[in-house]
Design an enzyme around this catalytic site. Structure first.
Site, PDB file in Angstrom:
ATOM      1  N   ASP A  25       0.846  -1.204   0.000  1.00  0.00           N
ATOM      2  CA  ASP A  25       0.000   0.000   0.000  1.00  0.00           C
ATOM      3  C   ASP A  25       0.877   1.248   0.000  1.00  0.00           C
ATOM      4  O   ASP A  25       0.621   2.199   0.737  1.00  0.00           O
ATOM      5  CB  ASP A  25      -0.922  -0.016   1.230  1.00  0.00           C
ATOM      6  CG  ASP A  25      -2.108   0.938   1.039  1.00  0.00           C
ATOM      7  OD1 ASP A  25      -2.798   1.238   2.028  1.00  0.00           O
ATOM      8  OD2 ASP A  25      -2.297   1.415  -0.103  1.00  0.00           O
ATOM      9  N   LYS A  30       1.909   4.622  -0.976  1.00  0.00           N
ATOM     10  CA  LYS A  30       1.322   5.813  -1.611  1.00  0.00           C
ATOM     11  C   LYS A  30       1.644   6.986  -0.701  1.00  0.00           C
ATOM     12  O   LYS A  30       1.958   6.786   0.484  1.00  0.00           O
ATOM     13  CB  LYS A  30      -0.193   5.634  -1.793  1.00  0.00           C
ATOM     14  CG  LYS A  30      -0.964   5.351  -0.524  1.00  0.00           C
ATOM     15  CD  LYS A  30      -2.426   5.052  -0.819  1.00  0.00           C
ATOM     16  CE  LYS A  30      -3.140   4.662   0.458  1.00  0.00           C
ATOM     17  NZ  LYS A  30      -4.526   4.256   0.211  1.00  0.00           N
ATOM     18  N   ASN A  70       0.615   7.212   2.950  1.00  0.00           N
ATOM     19  CA  ASN A  70       1.178   6.294   3.958  1.00  0.00           C
ATOM     20  C   ASN A  70       2.635   6.586   4.233  1.00  0.00           C
ATOM     21  O   ASN A  70       3.372   5.718   4.702  1.00  0.00           O
ATOM     22  CB  ASN A  70       1.035   4.841   3.487  1.00  0.00           C
ATOM     23  CG  ASN A  70      -0.400   4.382   3.572  1.00  0.00           C
ATOM     24  OD1 ASN A  70      -1.205   4.993   4.275  1.00  0.00           O
ATOM     25  ND2 ASN A  70      -0.738   3.347   2.830  1.00  0.00           N
ATOM     26  N   ASP A  75       1.833   2.885   8.428  1.00  0.00           N
ATOM     27  CA  ASP A  75       0.575   2.197   8.115  1.00  0.00           C
ATOM     28  C   ASP A  75       0.782   0.852   7.423  1.00  0.00           C
ATOM     29  O   ASP A  75       0.669   0.722   6.203  1.00  0.00           O
ATOM     30  CB  ASP A  75      -0.289   3.076   7.203  1.00  0.00           C
ATOM     31  CG  ASP A  75      -1.755   2.659   7.339  1.00  0.00           C
ATOM     32  OD1 ASP A  75      -2.642   3.475   7.094  1.00  0.00           O
ATOM     33  OD2 ASP A  75      -1.979   1.499   7.718  1.00  0.00           O
ATOM     34  N   THR A  93      -7.886   4.358  -2.850  1.00  0.00           N
ATOM     35  CA  THR A  93      -7.550   4.671  -4.232  1.00  0.00           C
ATOM     36  C   THR A  93      -7.049   3.445  -4.989  1.00  0.00           C
ATOM     37  O   THR A  93      -6.381   2.581  -4.441  1.00  0.00           O
ATOM     38  CB  THR A  93      -6.458   5.756  -4.304  1.00  0.00           C
ATOM     39  OG1 THR A  93      -6.088   5.900  -5.672  1.00  0.00           O
ATOM     40  CG2 THR A  93      -5.215   5.353  -3.522  1.00  0.00           C
TER      41      THR A  93
HETATM   42  C1  LIG Z   1       0.213  16.011  11.407  1.00  0.00           C
HETATM   43  C2  LIG Z   1       1.561  16.385  11.847  1.00  0.00           C
HETATM   44  N1  LIG Z   1       2.027  17.636  11.778  1.00  0.00           N
HETATM   45  N2  LIG Z   1       3.268  17.597  12.235  1.00  0.00           N
HETATM   46  C3  LIG Z   1       4.101  18.798  12.308  1.00  0.00           C
HETATM   47  C4  LIG Z   1       3.618  16.344  12.592  1.00  0.00           C
HETATM   48  C5  LIG Z   1       2.532  15.555  12.343  1.00  0.00           C
HETATM   49  C6  LIG Z   1       2.477  14.121  12.579  1.00  0.00           C
HETATM   50  N3  LIG Z   1       1.441  13.301  12.272  1.00  0.00           N
HETATM   51  C7  LIG Z   1       1.860  12.052  12.643  1.00  0.00           C
HETATM   52  C8  LIG Z   1       1.250  10.796  12.556  1.00  0.00           C
HETATM   53  C9  LIG Z   1      -0.101  10.705  11.946  1.00  0.00           C
HETATM   54  C10 LIG Z   1      -1.102  11.677  12.045  1.00  0.00           C
HETATM   55  N4  LIG Z   1      -2.176  11.267  11.309  1.00  0.00           N
HETATM   56  N5  LIG Z   1      -1.819  10.138  10.712  1.00  0.00           N
HETATM   57  C11 LIG Z   1      -2.726   9.519   9.733  1.00  0.00           C
HETATM   58  C12 LIG Z   1      -3.533   8.441  10.384  1.00  0.00           C
HETATM   59  C13 LIG Z   1      -4.253   8.713  11.558  1.00  0.00           C
HETATM   60  C14 LIG Z   1      -5.028   7.700  12.105  1.00  0.00           C
HETATM   61  C15 LIG Z   1      -5.078   6.433  11.505  1.00  0.00           C
HETATM   62  C16 LIG Z   1      -4.332   6.180  10.344  1.00  0.00           C
HETATM   63  C17 LIG Z   1      -3.551   7.186   9.783  1.00  0.00           C
HETATM   64  C18 LIG Z   1      -0.581   9.752  11.082  1.00  0.00           C
HETATM   65  C19 LIG Z   1       1.975   9.688  13.035  1.00  0.00           C
HETATM   66 CL1  LIG Z   1       1.298   8.089  12.989  1.00  0.00          CL
HETATM   67  C20 LIG Z   1       3.258   9.845  13.551  1.00  0.00           C
HETATM   68  N6  LIG Z   1       3.847  11.047  13.608  1.00  0.00           N
HETATM   69  C21 LIG Z   1       3.148  12.132  13.157  1.00  0.00           C
HETATM   70  N7  LIG Z   1       3.535  13.435  13.110  1.00  0.00           N
END
Ligand SMILES: Cc1nn(C)cc1-c1nc2c(-c3cnn(Cc4ccccc4)c3)c(Cl)cnc2[nH]1
Length: 288
Positions: free
Chosen positions: A139, A141, A144, A157, A175
């Site tokens: 997956d 993309k 992820n 992921d 997608t």
């Molecule tokens: C947003 C963001 N802005 N900045 C400055 C850093 C981040 C950040 N995000 C992450 C994230 C993060 C957030 N959302 N997601 C997508 C998601 C959420 C729930 C289920 C599946 C996929 C991953 C992670 Cl895992 C791990 N580290 C992260 N860091």
């Protein structure tokens, strides 16, 4: 290196929860700090009620935990541990300081060739590591991929990854753009579990980094038809080296796709990724 998050048993009280970082199809991610070590991490919260019992998703989460816990690579997001309470499952993940790569891609429209080449080199290194452990991501993309504080990318992921060979039927959603032809065509399910599916997706990723949209982007029906025929056009302003790499990865026959070790030594990658080394050598006066 002493891993700050070593205790085997984790529980929610050990963490101070910060701002929400994002949400996916299943669950949300929060910034968190482990109280005793002040270690910053990302806490992914999944509600058991949303993972219908016995559904593919529950097994997907179990597989994500099992696979990602045993991986250690700079371009793969670490899973330090997990725990659950009566209603939720918690994954303790590495915090990626610069967030989701696809947001950077959308903001910049497309990446300059030197940046795209560095990202693809990091992806090839991570995929080589995964394939050596017989893990297929399946997956790949932009959605992820996360970005660390130094701009390095991290595959996240692992919900769709499998240990090859695996005789599980996978229901696909999301997608179609990144699916290789062998996963579009029915009846070739055994080929779903060949590492070479990730090579196709790496080609799609290279194209999208450089062009700003996926090569077969169209209506769902047309996308499937165009994937099955590898029917894409690469804009003339893409360099001939980049075009060459894309064409050697987006090959219908999985066995004819460029192996990862040849991706890492491809002229387009060498041209943009060993510059630092060449400059360093120049400094040392070795003039290589
Ligand atoms: C947003 C963001 N802005 N900045 C400055 C850093 C981040 C950040 N995000 C992450 C994230 C993060 C957030 N959302 N997601 C997508 C998601 C959420 C729930 C289920 C599946 C996929 C991953 C992670 Cl895992 C791990 N580290 C992260 N860091």
């Amino acid at each position: 290196v002493d891993q700050p998050l070593m205790p085997k048993q984790f529980h929610l009280g050990m963490f101070e929860i910060g701002r929400p970082l994002g949400k996916g199809k299943f669950g949300r991610v929060y910034l968190a700090r482990e109280r005793s070590s002040n270690f910053i991490c990302a806490l992914k919260v999944l509600y058991k009620s949303e993972l219908q019992h016995g559904s593919g998703v529950e097994k997907q989460v179990r597989r994500e935990i099992e696979i990602q816990s045993n991986l250690r690579h700079p371009n793969i997001l670490k899973l330090y541990g997990h725990f659950h309470d009566s209603k939720r499952i918690f994954l303790i993940l590495e915090f990626a300081g610069k967030g989701e790569l696809y947001k950077h891609l959308r903001r910049e429209n497309r990446f300059p060739e030197w940046k795209a080449a560095q990202y693809i080199a990091q992806m090839a290194s991570a995929l080589r590591y995964l394939h050596r452990k017989h893990v297929i991501h399946r997956d790949i993309k932009p959605e992820n991929i996360l970005m660390g504080i130094h701009g390095e990318i991290k595959i996240s992921d692992f919900g769709w990854s499998v240990h090859a060979p695996n005789n599980r039927r996978a229901t696909l959603c999301g997608t179609l753009d990144y699916l290789p032809p062998e996963m579009i065509k029915s009846g070739s399910n055994d080929k779903w579990y060949n590492e070479k599916v990730d090579l196709w997706s790496l080609g799609v990723l290279t194209y999208e980094f450089l062009v700003g949209e996926a090569p077969f982007e169209d209506t769902p029906i047309m996308t499937q038809k165009r994937i099955a025929r590898a029917d894409m056009t690469i804009p003339e302003w893409v360099s001939k080296e980049a075009k060459d790499l894309i064409k050697r990865l987006l090959v219908l026959d999985p066995d004819k796709r460029l192996p990862l070790e040849d991706v890492q030594t491809h002229p387009w990658i060498i041209k943009h990724c060993v510059k630092g080394e060449r400059a360093a050598n120049r400094e040392k006066g070795s003039g290589k």
